[in-house]
Design a protein around this motif. Structure first.
Motif, PDB file in Angstrom:
ATOM      1  N   VAL A 177       2.958  14.282  -5.273  1.00 35.04           N
ATOM      2  CA  VAL A 177       1.684  14.549  -4.607  1.00 35.04           C
ATOM      3  C   VAL A 177       1.487  16.053  -4.541  1.00 35.04           C
ATOM      4  CG1 VAL A 177       0.275  14.168  -2.560  1.00 35.04           C
ATOM      5  CG2 VAL A 177       1.953  12.448  -3.252  1.00 35.04           C
ATOM      6  N   VAL A 178       0.391  16.515  -5.139  1.00 40.58           N
ATOM      7  CA  VAL A 178       0.132  17.952  -5.257  1.00 40.58           C
ATOM      8  C   VAL A 178      -0.866  18.371  -4.185  1.00 40.58           C
ATOM      9  CG1 VAL A 178      -0.671  19.807  -6.755  1.00 40.58           C
ATOM     10  CG2 VAL A 178       0.581  17.859  -7.729  1.00 40.58           C
ATOM     11  N   TYR A 179      -0.465  19.315  -3.333  1.00 33.93           N
ATOM     12  CA  TYR A 179      -1.336  19.885  -2.313  1.00 33.93           C
ATOM     13  C   TYR A 179      -1.635  21.339  -2.682  1.00 33.93           C
ATOM     14  CZ  TYR A 179       0.303  15.904   0.472  1.00 33.93           C
ATOM     15  OH  TYR A 179       0.615  14.645   0.917  1.00 33.93           O
ATOM     16  N   GLY A 180      -2.861  21.759  -2.485  1.00 36.57           N
ATOM     17  CA  GLY A 180      -3.223  23.148  -2.749  1.00 36.57           C
ATOM     18  C   GLY A 180      -3.484  23.402  -4.213  1.00 36.57           C
ATOM     19  N   GLY A 181      -2.510  23.164  -5.072  1.00 39.17           N
ATOM     20  CA  GLY A 181      -2.694  23.360  -6.503  1.00 39.17           C
ATOM     21  C   GLY A 181      -1.377  23.540  -7.217  1.00 39.17           C
ATOM     22  N   LEU A 182      -1.466  23.475  -8.534  1.00 36.78           N
ATOM     23  CA  LEU A 182      -0.309  23.681  -9.418  1.00 36.78           C
ATOM     24  C   LEU A 182      -0.709  24.731 -10.445  1.00 36.78           C
ATOM     25  CD1 LEU A 182       2.408  22.949 -10.750  1.00 36.78           C
ATOM     26  CD2 LEU A 182       1.239  21.036 -11.857  1.00 36.78           C
ATOM     27  N   ARG A 183       0.087  25.805 -10.538  1.00 37.29           N
ATOM     28  CA  ARG A 183      -0.210  26.918 -11.437  1.00 37.29           C
ATOM     29  C   ARG A 183       0.928  27.077 -12.439  1.00 37.29           C
ATOM     30  NH1 ARG A 183      -2.550  32.611 -10.840  1.00 37.29           N
ATOM     31  NH2 ARG A 183      -1.312  33.879 -12.257  1.00 37.29           N
ATOM     32  N   VAL A 184       0.550  27.172 -13.717  1.00 38.39           N
ATOM     33  CA  VAL A 184       1.523  27.444 -14.772  1.00 38.39           C
ATOM     34  C   VAL A 184       1.294  28.873 -15.238  1.00 38.39           C
ATOM     35  CG1 VAL A 184       2.437  26.740 -17.000  1.00 38.39           C
ATOM     36  CG2 VAL A 184       1.457  25.020 -15.463  1.00 38.39           C
ATOM     37  N   ASP A 185       2.251  29.747 -14.964  1.00 34.97           N
ATOM     38  CA  ASP A 185       2.092  31.166 -15.300  1.00 34.97           C
ATOM     39  C   ASP A 185       2.074  31.390 -16.808  1.00 34.97           C
ATOM     40  OD1 ASP A 185       1.766  32.110 -12.781  1.00 34.97           O
ATOM     41  OD2 ASP A 185       3.771  32.947 -12.548  1.00 34.97           O
ATOM     42  N   SER A 186       1.602  32.556 -17.201  1.00 33.74           N
ATOM     43  CA  SER A 186       1.335  32.843 -18.610  1.00 33.74           C
ATOM     44  C   SER A 186       2.592  32.837 -19.475  1.00 33.74           C
ATOM     45  CB  SER A 186       0.626  34.193 -18.740  1.00 33.74           C
ATOM     46  OG  SER A 186       1.399  35.222 -18.161  1.00 33.74           O
ATOM     47  N   ALA A 187       3.756  33.079 -18.900  1.00 32.60           N
ATOM     48  CA  ALA A 187       4.988  33.107 -19.690  1.00 32.60           C
ATOM     49  C   ALA A 187       5.739  31.780 -19.664  1.00 32.60           C
ATOM     50  CB  ALA A 187       5.902  34.219 -19.176  1.00 32.60           C
ATOM     51  N   ALA A 188       5.140  30.742 -19.086  1.00 32.41           N
ATOM     52  CA  ALA A 188       5.865  29.489 -18.853  1.00 32.41           C
ATOM     53  C   ALA A 188       5.208  28.315 -19.574  1.00 32.41           C
ATOM     54  CB  ALA A 188       5.942  29.198 -17.360  1.00 32.41           C
ATOM     55  N   THR A 189       6.040  27.331 -19.897  1.00 34.25           N
ATOM     56  CA  THR A 189       5.582  26.051 -20.426  1.00 34.25           C
ATOM     57  C   THR A 189       6.035  24.956 -19.485  1.00 34.25           C
ATOM     58  OG1 THR A 189       5.665  26.781 -22.742  1.00 34.25           O
ATOM     59  CG2 THR A 189       5.718  24.411 -22.332  1.00 34.25           C
ATOM     60  N   LEU A 190       5.100  24.153 -19.006  1.00 31.75           N
ATOM     61  CA  LEU A 190       5.418  23.008 -18.164  1.00 31.75           C
ATOM     62  C   LEU A 190       5.315  21.744 -19.011  1.00 31.75           C
ATOM     63  CD1 LEU A 190       5.965  21.526 -15.498  1.00 31.75           C
ATOM     64  CD2 LEU A 190       3.488  21.596 -15.057  1.00 31.75           C
ATOM     65  N   THR A 191       6.424  21.010 -19.109  1.00 31.94           N
ATOM     66  CA  THR A 191       6.447  19.754 -19.842  1.00 31.94           C
ATOM     67  C   THR A 191       6.554  18.610 -18.847  1.00 31.94           C
ATOM     68  OG1 THR A 191       7.534  20.814 -21.735  1.00 31.94           O
ATOM     69  CG2 THR A 191       7.635  18.414 -21.604  1.00 31.94           C
ATOM     70  N   LEU A 192       5.599  17.701 -18.895  1.00 33.92           N
ATOM     71  CA  LEU A 192       5.579  16.519 -18.034  1.00 33.92           C
ATOM     72  C   LEU A 192       5.735  15.283 -18.901  1.00 33.92           C
ATOM     73  CD1 LEU A 192       2.503  17.495 -15.818  1.00 33.92           C
ATOM     74  CD2 LEU A 192       4.887  17.556 -15.090  1.00 33.92           C
ATOM     75  N   ARG A 193       6.660  14.415 -18.520  1.00 36.33           N
ATOM     76  CA  ARG A 193       6.872  13.173 -19.272  1.00 36.33           C
ATOM     77  C   ARG A 193       7.027  12.015 -18.295  1.00 36.33           C
ATOM     78  NH1 ARG A 193      11.805  15.240 -22.947  1.00 36.33           N
ATOM     79  NH2 ARG A 193      10.721  16.747 -24.275  1.00 36.33           N
ATOM     80  N   ASN A 194       6.415  10.876 -18.644  1.00 40.49           N
ATOM     81  CA  ASN A 194       6.622   9.633 -17.910  1.00 40.49           C
ATOM     82  C   ASN A 194       6.498   9.841 -16.402  1.00 40.49           C
ATOM     83  OD1 ASN A 194       7.346   8.428 -20.452  1.00 40.49           O
ATOM     84  ND2 ASN A 194       9.367   9.359 -20.223  1.00 40.49           N
ATOM     85  N   THR A 195       5.415  10.485 -16.005  1.00 41.23           N
ATOM     86  CA  THR A 195       5.248  10.938 -14.622  1.00 41.23           C
ATOM     87  C   THR A 195       3.802  10.741 -14.187  1.00 41.23           C
ATOM     88  OG1 THR A 195       7.013  12.584 -14.873  1.00 41.23           O
ATOM     89  CG2 THR A 195       5.457  12.949 -13.092  1.00 41.23           C
ATOM     90  N   THR A 196       3.602  10.491 -12.906  1.00 40.76           N
ATOM     91  CA  THR A 196       2.260  10.434 -12.327  1.00 40.76           C
ATOM     92  C   THR A 196       2.132  11.506 -11.258  1.00 40.76           C
ATOM     93  OG1 THR A 196       2.053   8.058 -12.734  1.00 40.76           O
ATOM     94  CG2 THR A 196       0.568   9.024 -11.117  1.00 40.76           C
ATOM     95  N   LEU A 197       1.079  12.316 -11.366  1.00 40.77           N
ATOM     96  CA  LEU A 197       0.774  13.333 -10.366  1.00 40.77           C
ATOM     97  C   LEU A 197      -0.455  12.896  -9.594  1.00 40.77           C
ATOM     98  CD1 LEU A 197       2.724  14.967 -12.199  1.00 40.77           C
ATOM     99  CD2 LEU A 197       1.302  16.981 -11.741  1.00 40.77           C
ATOM    100  N   TYR A 198      -0.325  12.865  -8.267  1.00 43.81           N
ATOM    101  CA  TYR A 198      -1.425  12.505  -7.371  1.00 43.81           C
ATOM    102  C   TYR A 198      -1.908  13.788  -6.693  1.00 43.81           C
ATOM    103  CZ  TYR A 198       0.269   7.696  -7.900  1.00 43.81           C
ATOM    104  OH  TYR A 198       0.667   6.479  -8.401  1.00 43.81           O
TER     105      TYR A 198
END
Length: 454
Positions: A177-198
């Motif tokens: 459960v995401v509150y406020g927000g989710l930020r991926v910075d310019s030098a980063a890679t976020l990999t999401l697999r088999n996941t649910t974000l609310y």
């Protein structure tokens, strides 16, 4: 009779009359046959995340007997063990004092209202756990009456204003459960697999670096219903959406669903770099947005076997750059407003600012909706220098036919409101009452071989 005595006599008569009038209402029964009536015999709640409060549910308690009924107590059968919170006629069952309230009255013909909420503790399980309790009404006669309380609680991982500043992989069964927000910075890679974000209200994803998603669902965090037939998950605008900022390239979404957001995906304007793709989507869905589904400015975008449907803004809007769209379904049946956008919009500018449309290529796709014309190709007025290149092949388009252009329109099926099969009739289910949609092709559709579900 003198006047002072008359005044005292009248006052006495009023008091006596009031006494006798009230005394009838103040009669209370101790008979076991005198029972309360409830507007519902059970309160069935929607699933909630553990430690997060539910919405408020309510019911009425009626006394339809000819005398009043006294309650010795109203209590939760399991005390403070389950997480239910109850207010009876303004009296709160304090969970620190036995989860009970004493000495209540319901006069004849009267009623009281009961409010129930649930904040369940964590249960340590990966799936929702049923929570049961009873609200027990003990009458002065010794009779017990009960209303069942039922809910489901689901452990979740809270993310509050999370910043991803290094390459990260998230693959987990528990909901996030995401509150406020989710930020991926310019030098980063976020990999999401088999996941649910609310996502909680107004929360979203801001991508300055890169995201890669496979088998992921992005949706709002409301698990309850707006109405009995309508879960909040079918209502647009539940969270903000995904914004790909100008520094972000190489984003990839496969088998991913984005639904019920303010907007689906917005690719901000960036310097176009040949051969450097900003967004690739395959077998993915963007559905039911309060703004655009996909809006891309001066970007290189690839879409393969994707569904974009039911948006207040355009389902897909391409402003400049390059877009390659193959075997996609663009279905504009947004139910909440007649002022909905197009299914497909493409242009070489936005707000009078030029964005060269180097190529907008669509093959094997379906573009349809409610309106007579859901395809909007718009060139900047009076600008013949800014590139405006597009090509449609083997595609169904709901728009007036373009005659004499066999270079840019190859084997196109021009759909009109006069066709025997058109609009929503192509699809397996468009339930406008319950807002349930299945954009697989119906057996009678004339669009066989086209779209994302062929």
């Amino acid at each position: 009779m003198n006047r002072p005595f008359l005044r005292y006599f009248l006052a006495f008569a009023v008091v006596v009359a009031g006494f006798w009038a009230c005394s009838d209402d103040d009669e209370f029964s101790n008979s076991p046959s005198a029972k309360l009536t409830f507007s519902r015999d059970s309160v069935i709640m929607d699933t909630v995340f553990s430690t997060v409060g539910s919405r408020t549910y309510d019911f009425w308690v009626f006394n339809r007997m000819k005398q009043g009924i006294r309650l010795k107590s109203v209590r939760l059968r399991q005390g403070n063990q389950t997480g239910f919170r109850v207010n009876v006629d303004g009296s709160y069952l304090d969970n620190t004092l036995g989860s009970v309230v004493n000495d209540l009255e319901v006069r004849k013909g009267d009623s009281i209202r009961v409010f129930v909420e649930l904040t369940a503790p964590e249960n340590g399980r990966p799936t929702p756990l049923q929570i049961d309790d009873d609200l027990v009404f003990l009458l002065e006669s010794g009779v017990e009456q009960r209303v069942a309380l039922r809910g489901f609680a689901w452990d979740a991982i809270p993310w509050r204003n999370v910043v991803i500043d290094r390459d990260s992989l998230v693959e987990i069964q528990k909901p996030i459960v995401v509150y406020g927000g989710l930020r991926v910075d310019s030098a980063a890679t976020l990999t999401l697999r088999n996941t649910t974000l609310y996502f909680h209200d107004k929360a979203g994803i801001d991508v300055y670096g890169k995201v890669k998603m496979q088998n992921v669902i992005l949706r709002g965090d409301r698990l309850d219903h707006m109405f009995d037939y309508l879960p909040y998950d079918r209502v647009s605008g539940q969270w903000r959406g995904v914004r790909i900022h100008s520094s972000s390239f190489g984003n990839r979404l496969v088998d991913t669903e984005i639904r019920s957001a303010e907007y689906g995906i917005v690719c901000d304007s960036a310097e176009y770099v040949e051969g450097r793709q900003r967004l690739y989507m395959e077998r993915s869905v963007v559905h039911n947005c309060k703004g655009p589904g996909l809006q891309a400015f001066n970007s290189s975008v690839g879409l393969l076997r994707c569904q974009f449907s039911n948006t207040l803004g355009d389902c897909v809007a391409i402003y400049g750059g390059v877009a390659v769209v193959e075997q996609c379904t663009l279905a504009q049946f947004y139910p909440f407003s007649a002022e909905r956008g197009a299914a497909l919009r493409f242009s070489n500018g936005y707000d009078s600012y030029p964005y060269p449309l180097l190529a907008m290529q669509m093959k094997g796709s379906i573009v349809t909706g409610y309106a007579d014309d859901v395809v909007m190709g718009e060139s900047l007025e009076g600008d013949s220098l800014t590139a405006f290149n597009f090509h449609f092949e083997n595609t169904l388009l709901r728009t007036p036919a373009i005659e004499g252009d066999s270079i840019r329109f190859v084997n196109v099926k021009w759909e009109t409101p006069d066709d025997s099969i058109q609009g929503k009739q192509h699809f397996r289910l468009v339930d406008e009452k319950n807002l349930i949609y299945d954009f697989h092709l119906d057996s009678l559709s004339t669009a066989k071989g086209l779209g994302c579900y062929d």
